[in-house]
Design a protein around this motif. Structure first.
Motif, PDB file in Angstrom:
ATOM      1  N   GLN A 502       5.749  42.716   8.702  1.00  0.00           N
ATOM      2  CA  GLN A 502       6.240  41.797   9.723  1.00  0.00           C
ATOM      3  C   GLN A 502       5.414  41.910  11.004  1.00  0.00           C
ATOM      4  O   GLN A 502       5.100  40.901  11.642  1.00  0.00           O
ATOM      5  N   LYS A 503       5.043  43.124  11.359  1.00  0.00           N
ATOM      6  CA  LYS A 503       4.279  43.353  12.584  1.00  0.00           C
ATOM      7  C   LYS A 503       2.875  42.764  12.475  1.00  0.00           C
ATOM      8  O   LYS A 503       2.321  42.255  13.472  1.00  0.00           O
ATOM      9  N   HIS A 504       2.281  42.819  11.294  1.00  0.00           N
ATOM     10  CA  HIS A 504       0.903  42.367  11.106  1.00  0.00           C
ATOM     11  C   HIS A 504       0.835  41.069  10.306  1.00  0.00           C
ATOM     12  O   HIS A 504      -0.197  40.795   9.671  1.00  0.00           O
ATOM     13  N   ALA A 505       1.888  40.268  10.362  1.00  0.00           N
ATOM     14  CA  ALA A 505       1.900  39.013   9.590  1.00  0.00           C
ATOM     15  C   ALA A 505       0.756  38.096   9.993  1.00  0.00           C
ATOM     16  O   ALA A 505       0.183  37.384   9.153  1.00  0.00           O
ATOM     17  N   HIS A 506       0.375  38.100  11.286  1.00  0.00           N
ATOM     18  CA  HIS A 506      -0.699  37.216  11.748  1.00  0.00           C
ATOM     19  C   HIS A 506      -2.048  37.620  11.161  1.00  0.00           C
ATOM     20  O   HIS A 506      -2.967  36.797  11.106  1.00  0.00           O
ATOM     21  N   GLU A 507      -2.177  38.864  10.716  1.00  0.00           N
ATOM     22  CA  GLU A 507      -3.419  39.297  10.090  1.00  0.00           C
ATOM     23  C   GLU A 507      -3.425  39.039   8.591  1.00  0.00           C
ATOM     24  O   GLU A 507      -4.486  39.059   7.961  1.00  0.00           O
ATOM     25  N   ASP A 513      -4.001  30.568   2.481  1.00  0.00           N
ATOM     26  CA  ASP A 513      -2.596  30.262   2.745  1.00  0.00           C
ATOM     27  C   ASP A 513      -2.459  28.944   3.510  1.00  0.00           C
ATOM     28  O   ASP A 513      -1.515  28.178   3.281  1.00  0.00           O
ATOM     29  N   VAL A 514      -3.387  28.696   4.438  1.00  0.00           N
ATOM     30  CA  VAL A 514      -3.355  27.426   5.167  1.00  0.00           C
ATOM     31  C   VAL A 514      -3.514  26.258   4.197  1.00  0.00           C
ATOM     32  O   VAL A 514      -2.830  25.226   4.309  1.00  0.00           O
ATOM     33  N   GLY A 515      -4.420  26.407   3.220  1.00  0.00           N
ATOM     34  CA  GLY A 515      -4.587  25.355   2.229  1.00  0.00           C
ATOM     35  C   GLY A 515      -3.316  25.101   1.437  1.00  0.00           C
ATOM     36  O   GLY A 515      -2.958  23.943   1.156  1.00  0.00           O
ATOM     37  N   ARG A 516      -2.600  26.178   1.068  1.00  0.00           N
ATOM     38  CA  ARG A 516      -1.338  26.005   0.340  1.00  0.00           C
ATOM     39  C   ARG A 516      -0.285  25.304   1.217  1.00  0.00           C
ATOM     40  O   ARG A 516       0.487  24.481   0.729  1.00  0.00           O
ATOM     41  N   LEU A 517      -0.253  25.659   2.497  1.00  0.00           N
ATOM     42  CA  LEU A 517       0.702  25.008   3.399  1.00  0.00           C
ATOM     43  C   LEU A 517       0.396  23.522   3.523  1.00  0.00           C
ATOM     44  O   LEU A 517       1.313  22.685   3.566  1.00  0.00           O
ATOM     45  N   LEU A 518      -0.890  23.163   3.585  1.00  0.00           N
ATOM     46  CA  LEU A 518      -1.251  21.745   3.654  1.00  0.00           C
ATOM     47  C   LEU A 518      -0.915  21.030   2.354  1.00  0.00           C
ATOM     48  O   LEU A 518      -0.545  19.839   2.370  1.00  0.00           O
ATOM     49  N   ASP A 519      -1.036  21.729   1.225  1.00  0.00           N
ATOM     50  CA  ASP A 519      -0.626  21.132  -0.057  1.00  0.00           C
ATOM     51  C   ASP A 519       0.864  20.819  -0.041  1.00  0.00           C
ATOM     52  O   ASP A 519       1.288  19.745  -0.504  1.00  0.00           O
ATOM     53  N   LEU A 541      -6.104  25.245  12.788  1.00  0.00           N
ATOM     54  CA  LEU A 541      -4.721  25.399  12.336  1.00  0.00           C
ATOM     55  C   LEU A 541      -4.410  26.873  12.070  1.00  0.00           C
ATOM     56  O   LEU A 541      -3.328  27.360  12.426  1.00  0.00           O
ATOM     57  N   LEU A 542      -5.364  27.582  11.464  1.00  0.00           N
ATOM     58  CA  LEU A 542      -5.153  28.999  11.194  1.00  0.00           C
ATOM     59  C   LEU A 542      -4.948  29.777  12.487  1.00  0.00           C
ATOM     60  O   LEU A 542      -4.066  30.637  12.580  1.00  0.00           O
ATOM     61  N   ARG A 543      -5.739  29.493  13.523  1.00  0.00           N
ATOM     62  CA  ARG A 543      -5.598  30.204  14.796  1.00  0.00           C
ATOM     63  C   ARG A 543      -4.247  29.913  15.438  1.00  0.00           C
ATOM     64  O   ARG A 543      -3.606  30.809  16.006  1.00  0.00           O
ATOM     65  N   VAL A 544      -3.771  28.672  15.348  1.00  0.00           N
ATOM     66  CA  VAL A 544      -2.459  28.332  15.912  1.00  0.00           C
ATOM     67  C   VAL A 544      -1.354  29.065  15.151  1.00  0.00           C
ATOM     68  O   VAL A 544      -0.426  29.630  15.757  1.00  0.00           O
ATOM     69  N   LEU A 545      -1.441  29.087  13.826  1.00  0.00           N
ATOM     70  CA  LEU A 545      -0.423  29.784  13.032  1.00  0.00           C
ATOM     71  C   LEU A 545      -0.434  31.278  13.341  1.00  0.00           C
ATOM     72  O   LEU A 545       0.622  31.920  13.416  1.00  0.00           O
ATOM     73  N   GLN A 546      -1.614  31.848  13.513  1.00  0.00           N
ATOM     74  CA  GLN A 546      -1.696  33.269  13.862  1.00  0.00           C
ATOM     75  C   GLN A 546      -1.082  33.533  15.230  1.00  0.00           C
ATOM     76  O   GLN A 546      -0.403  34.548  15.431  1.00  0.00           O
TER      77      GLN A 546
END
Length: 706
Positions: A502-507, A513-519, A541-546
């Protein structure tokens, strides 16, 4: 009554649904109607058999809750026995002048055979039975029931916290949590009922004494006044019958009292009482060996019965030797198994030919890894009953559902460089956390308020840094009674893994994973998904999600995130500004998460002079091209600000309230990084992120000189 109703009634009788009402009607009949001696014999025999069955069920029951109907059975059995006392008293007083079997064969047998026909001996035996039942067994069982009921109620909050902790960490599902909560409630109800039911047994013992005295006095009066018997004959007839009647009643009473004591003194395990006694008393040969030596010394003392003492010393010594040999054999087998497992894990597979190296020999770095010492290998081996793999899978599933992307699998391997009980959690091949656990013990965690200290190996919970003690499994009930939250070693590791993930979820989130989310977005909103790649790159998009994940904001609402990015991407391509816009779009989710169930959101604010200083510092850093990361505060101001925010958050934590810092939008990212590490968790929100219909309450205001 038609045939269907008759069949239904017969099924009810067969299933026992009418058994208790019929028994109560029989009790009423015994109290009011005369009972022939043959029927009394049958009922007395049934009473003894019922008591024996209840006692044996108590012995073979693994947990007290497995015999939860015991208080009700105790009440019914007590009423049956008292009704039999009334019925037998009527027969004794009416037919006692005839002596012998006037009140039935059972009473005659207990009056003549058991006590040898001597009413003085019978009276002494009866008094001894009453003392044993009333003073020793019943009184002790009543006290244990009372204390158990009190401590069970005191331990309920700790047990509820343990269930909530397992549920929150993904170790159990909602159905399992509901089942455990129901079991805790049933346990409290059971011990409360046992506390009351023990009073029935105690009252029954007192009633037995009074009935004996009344029967003897009444029998003497009736025999001498109505049947012209002399005193000796009347005393012999009525006293023997009364004592026989009392013994017939006291023996089942003693059996039920013993069953009560067994039930309330049991510790919940999966084994019955006999197996517990054998494994716990005779697991170590030391006690038997010392006892054999003491018996041997006593046996050779002149004047002692040598045969009895020396024979028993030989038996105790022989059993101690057999237990010792069995322990040695088990230790040798365990050591051999441990060595073989370690050797298999260390030894590499050897081939008969030398081949050229290839890219297959370059192992990719695992996103998440778990390295264990060799004593922890059984925890990850399903063939040896290991539960850690299942626990970690539950943690991954729960976090994936909460955060909105699939948590990577955890690669588990042994590491002989670690100490035997140690484990290490790695992130991108680098150590992220490390601790030690004892697979044969359980961790009792102090949640902040306990009612006593428990013996064990003192430690610290690796996930949250709380004080804890490693205890043996048989101390679990005691620890929960004292208010500790008790978890096994697999749960400790899984909870620690949950905290690290949970602490390192952004890493852990990546372009895949971004591709799967867009799918998934394409399935939900095809038109939005079509125009999204033209306006926002996958890297942006990846930087915003992180940025969202680093502050604990889930990314499962990918539609809202994508709509906000598409709307604002033409104005700016700065990831920080786009993240701020997305946070406003997700304001309800963010505010609800920060509120932690509170109707009104308690917030900590900054005084205007301090906020202006911070805004000016942020503007200067941006003008210099340093961004929010380059904001520099005067060291004294930074220290005072850190201390004031931490103190206010700790006060909220003590009060059981969430800690939320509400500031203006320009300084929110800087302050979020400022309070992210160290101290209690604080949610940093901007004024724009509070929905219009959300009520807030200012609980503290921090100034420049606070």
């Amino acid at each position: 009554m038609n045939r269907a109703e008759l069949a239904a009634n017969m099924r009810n009788v067969a299933n026992g649904n009418l058994g208790v009402p019929l028994l109560l009607l029989a009790v009423l009949a015994m109290v009011t109607l005369p009972i022939p001696p043959l029927m009394l014999d049958t009922l007395f025999t049934f009473n003894i058999a019922l008591s024996l069955v209840v006692l044996l069920v108590s012995v073979y029951t693994g947990r007290p809750l497995d015999f939860a109907v015991f208080p009700s059975i105790l009440l019914v059995a007590t009423l049956l026995r008292l009704a039999l006392n009334v019925a037998s008293t009527r027969v004794v007083l009416l037919e006692g002048h005839n002596g012998g079997d006037a009140a039935g064969k059972v009473i005659q047998a207990f009056g003549e055979v058991v006590v040898g026909g001597n009413y003085v001996v019978g009276l002494v035996v009866f008094i001894i039975l009453v003392i044993i039942n009333f003073v020793v067994v019943t009184k002790g069982a009543g006290r244990v029931s009372e204390v158990s009921a009190r401590f069970t109620l005191d331990a309920m909050p700790g047990k509820q916290m343990a269930i909530d902790a397992d549920l929150n960490s993904g170790l159990i599902e909602q159905d399992e949590a509901r089942r455990r909560r129901d079991e805790i409630a049933q346990e409290a109800d059971f011990y409360g009922s046992m506390d009351g039911a023990s009073k029935f047994v105690r009252g029954d013992a007192i009633a037995g004494i009074l009935i004996l005295i009344i029967n003897i006095i009444g029998g003497l009066s009736i025999g001498m006044a109505q049947h012209d018997l002399d005193f000796d004959t009347a005393a012999r007839f009525y006293t023997l019958l009364t004592i026989g009647d009392g013994l017939v009643a006291q023996i089942p009473s003693l059996l039920l009292s013993t069953a009560t004591a067994i039930i309330v003194t049991r510790v919940s395990t999966t084994s019955d009482m006999g197996r517990q006694i054998f494994t716990q008393m005779f697991e170590s040969p030391r006690s038997l060996a010392v006892a054999a030596m003491v018996l041997l010394v006593m046996g050779i003392v002149p004047g002692m019965p040598h045969v009895a003492f020396l024979s028993l010393a030989a038996v105790a010594g022989g059993v101690a030797y057999l237990i010792h040999r069995r322990g040695v054999e088990r230790a040798e087998l365990a050591a051999e198994e441990e060595r073989r497992t370690a050797a298999e894990l260390v030894t590499s597979t050897k081939t008969g030919e030398v081949r050229e190296l290839g890219w297959d020999d370059v192992q990719p770095v695992d996103l998440l890894g778990l390295e264990v010492g060799y004593r922890l290998i059984p925890m990850v081996d399903r063939n040896q009953g290991g539960q850690l793999l299942g626990r970690i899978k539950g943690v991954r599933k729960k976090l994936s559902q909460e955060l909105g992307f699939l948590m990577p699998s955890v690669h588990i391997r042994d590491n002989l460089d670690l100490s035997p009980n140690a484990y290490r959690i790695t992130l991108m091949g680098v150590r992220a956390a490390e601790a030690e656990v004892y697979p044969d013990r359980e961790m009792a965690i102090n949640p902040g308020q306990v009612f006593g200290k428990i013996e064990g190996v003192e430690t610290t919970d690796p996930a949250f840094g709380m004080q804890a003690v490693w205890i043996s499994p048989d101390q679990r009930e005691q620890a929960q009674t004292l208010g500790y939250t008790v978890v096994d070693a697999s749960t400790v590791v899984a909870t620690h893994m949950n905290q690290v993930m949970q602490k390192h979820a952004h890493e852990l989130i990546g372009l895949e994973d971004v591709g799967r989310l867009l799918d998934n977005l394409g399935k939900q909103s095809p038109r939005l998904a079509e125009q999204f790649p033209d306006k926002v790159s996958m890297n942006l998009l990846l930087r915003v999600l992180q940025n969202l994940l680093v502050e604990g904001v889930p990314v499962r609402d990918i539609r809202t995130i994508a709509e906000s990015l598409v709307e604002n991407a033409q104005k700016t391509q700065d990831a920080g500004q786009l993240t701020a816009n997305v946070r406003i779009a997700l304001s309800r989710l963010i505010t609800e998460t920060a509120a932690e169930g509170e109707a009104e959101l308690p917030v900590i604010t900054l005084e205007s002079d301090l906020e202006q200083i911070l805004i000016k510092s942020v503007q200067q850093a941006r003008q210099a091209g340093l961004g929010d990361d380059g904001v520099a505060l005067e060291p004294g101001l930074a220290e005072r600000l850190q201390k004031s925010i931490t103190d206010a958050a700790r006060r909220q934590e003590v009060a059981g309230k969430p800690s939320v810092l509400l500031v203006s939008a320009p300084v929110r990212p800087m302050l979020a990084r400022f309070v992210r590490y160290g101290g209690p968790r604080i949610h940093v929100l901007s004024y724009q992120e509070i929905p219009e219909d959300r009520q807030i309450t200012i609980v503290a205001s921090i100034g420049q000189n606070s």
